[in-house]
Design an enzyme around this catalytic site. Structure first.
Site, PDB file in Angstrom:
ATOM      1  CB  CYS A  72      -1.076   0.059   1.174  1.00  0.00           C
ATOM      2  SG  CYS A  72      -1.860  -1.732   1.585  1.00  0.00           S
ATOM      3  CG  HIS A  90      -2.135   4.692   4.775  1.00  0.00           C
ATOM      4  ND1 HIS A  90      -1.717   4.606   3.511  1.00  0.00           N
ATOM      5  CD2 HIS A  90      -2.347   3.389   5.117  1.00  0.00           C
ATOM      6  CE1 HIS A  90      -1.993   3.389   3.026  1.00  0.00           C
ATOM      7  NE2 HIS A  90      -2.273   2.519   4.124  1.00  0.00           N
ATOM      8  CG  HIS A  98      -6.195   1.165   0.489  1.00  0.00           C
ATOM      9  ND1 HIS A  98      -5.197   1.707  -0.105  1.00  0.00           N
ATOM     10  CD2 HIS A  98      -5.581   0.505   1.604  1.00  0.00           C
ATOM     11  CE1 HIS A  98      -4.191   1.391   0.182  1.00  0.00           C
ATOM     12  NE2 HIS A  98      -4.165   0.898   1.277  1.00  0.00           N
TER      13      HIS A  98
END
Lengths: 403, 427
Positions: free
Chosen positions: B178, B317, B354
């Protein structure tokens, strides 16, 4: 003058072995498949992915460098053998349990992770003769029943986690992908970072699993595997490869760092060059010649260790380029022993070259092709040029020197 | 970590392709309107899947046939964002040829639909694929199809883009889960600062809302199961958050050295510093005290001459998983102390989902647009802020004077990257 870049440790695992001594024995064995298809040392066989030839991973003790069972249980197969190669390199560089580990940066070239061959085979079987919607439902159900940890073996950068976790490597970490090119990029980036003084010590590694069923199947369908008869890379006429599995790690650091640590300098690397030309538009043979040219020495006898994918059409272009070079190179294909090992190829070539320089002898010819290729050479060597031509893309050269 | 004195690098071009907009301006406008890109998946049969929503990009929205592969979709999105970023930057063909090209993307794997299609094709010819050997009839059953090769190689899209845009240098393909997009930017910054490139083109892309992709993250209990009203599912820092929602998209940046020649073109903003840290607490979980996240942000400040009080906004994030948002807020509090609840924090994933390998670069682009327009896009769906999170979470668009944004990316495998951005070169 800038600090020179040196190698103080190297580790390799693959069909050729899992220790410096076993690798040395394999690459001097001239081990070839007989009529049965399997070579006597087992470096090459054609039953696992019949009818295709492949280079199976050697047997090894995973506990040699990974002492905690809990870690071994959570790790994927390629993560385990990859960490073994990292352990070999760190151990040889005298860095295991060292306080310098906090300053060691990780630069990895990773595969897409482990496949799940058993699950794949089950899905193929159970979806036969079903309509598309039913097939999708079967796939969903089968995937949902996997163990949660399976996924963690399929993330490319999870390998970096395990190397950092098991050995306590505390510096920055980055994971690259992209077959042979990833290994070349990883080495070039470690070289640039150490050369420029940005990093002191880099642990650079690559893991590949060319033997996963899903990869082998795609390569088979694309017509890029060899069957029928195993021949030396230089004697192949077809565009197929012979896949293998493996990992390679190098401890790359500045000469001053190695001296300060009291570490043994095993080889120097002064030049590395990586490209990815458009092979449809550019002449690969001429390009390889132009990459090789600046590395040639007028004074020293040099060897060239080729660790490309081993596809015959590409190997023929390599041969043409090397034959046209002004120097009389002693050429060996390491791919004959390792198979196509993608992400770990270039690093394996550098590691094995460093091993040869330390043992003061080039590895054995696999099969002599002609007067030029794979000709015997028993003299001492001071320099080995490593070359790698990737299957789809990527060309890399590095000069590995004894001093 | 970079020990050299930082040279601020200019971002002269930005390209975006997201579930809420096909370019940077439409994406940013949609975000200021609080538009969610999350919807029910109609790409394939989701029967039996625990999560069947995503902020995904239907292939036809990218101008492709409905049944285009994910590899082709990622190529198309990458090409679109590269074109947008290069056009804005105005760099010359020679500059493009000499630029470093860094490409963040997920690993390529053949997806089940195409695998079964191949299987059917061969089965029709009497061939079966089983464990323990490929039936040799496969090869003899038909002509080999060389076009399959790019669909099983991680380098293929990057190399095709490199060649199509006439870039000479080999692409560097990166995947740090990620954090990939942010790692790609960090690689570009490092390479320019080491003196090995003057310009870099960074592209980050992801299109993982496949059966395999969703199922894998579901198995780790990381995904939201709020399938009923998709646009409400991603709710970073809200007390009712239950996991992340997957997104798809791409971002591109043109990054240039400012040292040798003044840039007389429009500059989107500057990258002042990059920090990273490795968290070895657990493969998928962050250290519960937020220490490595705090370290990561602190490292982004090193060599910039800035202090924590100079940070005007944090692009978190903020995944909407219970654990990430809590630990990230702990990390922020640990570093910023008395400033922690005074710095506006926003989470783009509330709208974009995401986007995994692309997220870090998409969020850096959004952060640069935040600075350019001097307005912070909201964190939507923040109805009841988690009482354990003592941060100023921006839930409505907020106009304010800002010169710096710190953008965080935290990946599985303990890969943390923070990037410090500024509106002007000199603070």
């Amino acid at each position: 003058m800038k600090d020179r870049v040196v190698i103080t440790g190297y580790g390799v695992i693959g069909s050729i072995g899992s220790s410096h001594d076993s690798i040395w024995a394999s690459i001097n064995s001239n081990d070839q498949p007989g009529d049965s298809g399997k070579s006597s040392l087992g470096l090459i066989e054609n039953t696992t992915h019949s009818p295709y030839f492949s280079h199976p991973l050697c047997d090894f003790d995973p506990r040699e460098y990974i002492d905690k069972k809990i870690n071994l249980r959570a790790m994927g197969k390629s993560q385990v053998y990859g960490a073994h190669a990292a352990g070999m390199a760190l151990s040889q560089a005298n860095l295991l349990d060292s306080h310098y580990l906090d300053q060691v940066s990780l630069i990895l070239a990773s595969t897409g992770g482990d496949g799940n061959d058993a699950l794949d085979a089950k899905i193929y079987t159970s979806t036969e003769n079903k309509d598309k919607a039913t097939q999708q439902a079967i796939v969903n159900e089968a995937l949902t029943k996997q163990k949660p940890t399976t996924f963690l073996t399929q993330l490319p950068n999870m390998f970096a986690y395990w190397v950092a976790h098991i050995f306590g490597v505390g510096g920055s970490s980055v994971t690259l992908m992209g077959e042979e090119l990833a290994g070349m990029n990883a080495f070039e980036r470690s070289f640039m970072a150490v050369r420029s003084g940005q990093k002191r010590i880099a642990l650079v590694g690559g893991i590949s699993d060319g033997l996963a069923l899903y990869k082998v199947t795609q390569l088979a369908l694309a017509g890029r595997l060899i069957d029928d008869q195993f021949r030396s890379v230089w004697d192949r006429r077809e565009s197929g490869i012979c896949p293998g599995a493996g990992a390679a790690f190098l401890v790359v650091e500045s000469e001053s760092s190695a001296k300060e640590r009291g570490a043994t300098i095993r080889a120097y690397v002064d030049d590395v060059n990586v490209t990815a030309i458009n092979r449809q538009r550019e002449d690969l043979c001429a390009h390889l010649g132009s990459m090789l040219d600046p590395l040639l020495s007028r004074d020293n006898q040099q060897a060239l260790c080729s660790i490309g994918c081993g596809a015959g059409d590409l190997a023929q272009l390599e041969m043409e380029a090397y034959k046209a070079s002004p120097a009389s190179l002693i050429v060996r294909s390491l791919t004959n022993y390792t198979g196509a090992i993608f992400e770990s190829a270039f690093l394996s070539g550098i590691a094995v070259s460093a091993l040869c320089l330390e043992r003061e002898k080039l590895f054995s010819p696999f099969a002599r092709t002609d007067d030029f290729f794979e000709r015997p050479y028993e003299e001492e060597l001071n320099e080995i040029i490593v070359s790698c031509v990737g299957l789809f893309s990527g060309e890399g050269f590095a000069a590995v020197k004894r001093q | 970590m970079n020990n050299m004195k930082n040279e601020p690098l200019a971002v002269t071009g930005i390209g975006l392709f997201t579930s809420v907009g096909k370019d940077k301006q439409s994406t940013f406008n949609s975000m200021l309107n609080g538009t969610s890109g999350v919807r029910k998946i109609e790409r394939y049969n989701t029967h039996g899947m625990r999560t069947f929503i995503a902020a995904y990009i239907p292939a036809e929205e990218a101008g492709l046939a409905q049944n285009a592969s994910q590899v082709d979709l990622m190529y198309k999105m990458s090409e679109t964002v590269m074109t947008e970023a290069i056009a804005q930057s105005g760099i010359s063909e020679q500059d493009i040829a000499d630029a470093l090209f860094v490409y963040a993307a997920p690993p390529i794997e053949p997806h089940w639909e195409s695998r079964l299609k191949q299987h059917d094709r061969h089965r029709g010819l009497g061939v079966r694929w089983t464990l323990g050997g490929i039936n040799e009839d496969i090869v003899k059953s038909g002509q080999p199809d060389a076009s399959l090769l790019p669909h099983c190689l991680n380098s293929s899209n990057a190399v095709l883009l490199q060649h199509d845009f006439n870039i000479k240098r080999p692409p560097v393909v990166v995947n740090t889960a990620c954090a990939s997009g942010a790692s790609a930017i960090q690689i570009a910054v490092d390479t320019i600062q080491m003196g090995y490139a003057k310009k870099a083109i960074v592209v980050a892309v992801d299109a993982s809302a496949t059966q395999e992709g969703l199922t894998r993250f579901s198995l780790l209990s990381a995904m939201s199961r709020k399938n009923e009203i998709p646009e409400l599912a991603s709710r970073p820092f809200d007390v009712d958050r239950d996991g992340f929602v997957m997104g798809e998209g791409a971002a591109a940046l043109v990054i240039e050295s400012t040292q040798e020649s003044a840039i007389d073109r429009d500059v989107s903003g500057y990258i002042l510093g990059c920090g990273d840290s490795t968290d070895i607490y657990h493969p998928t979980r962050s250290s519960p005290d937020g220490g490595p996240i705090s370290d990561c942000m602190a490292k982004a400040l090193i060599g910039t001459g800035l202090e924590i009080g100079d940070i005007d906004c944090i692009n978190a994030h903020g995944t909407s998983t219970p654990e990430n948002d809590e630990v990230e807020s702990l990390g922020i509090t640990k570093l910023f102390n008395e400033y922690a609840d005074k710095i506006p924090v926003t989470a783009n994933k509330s709208m974009l989902g995401h986007t995994l390998s692309a997220a870090g670069a998409i969020e850096v682009c959004i952060s640069l647009l935040t600075l350019e327009h001097q307005v912070i896009p909201p964190t939507i769906n923040l109805e009841n802020q988690d009482p354990s999170i003592h941060l100023d979470i921006v839930s409505e668009p907020r106009e304010m004077k800002m010169n710096t944004v710190l953008s965080n990316s935290l990946g599985f495998g303990g890969q943390n990257v923070s990037i410090l951005l500024a509106k002007t070169k000199e603070i």
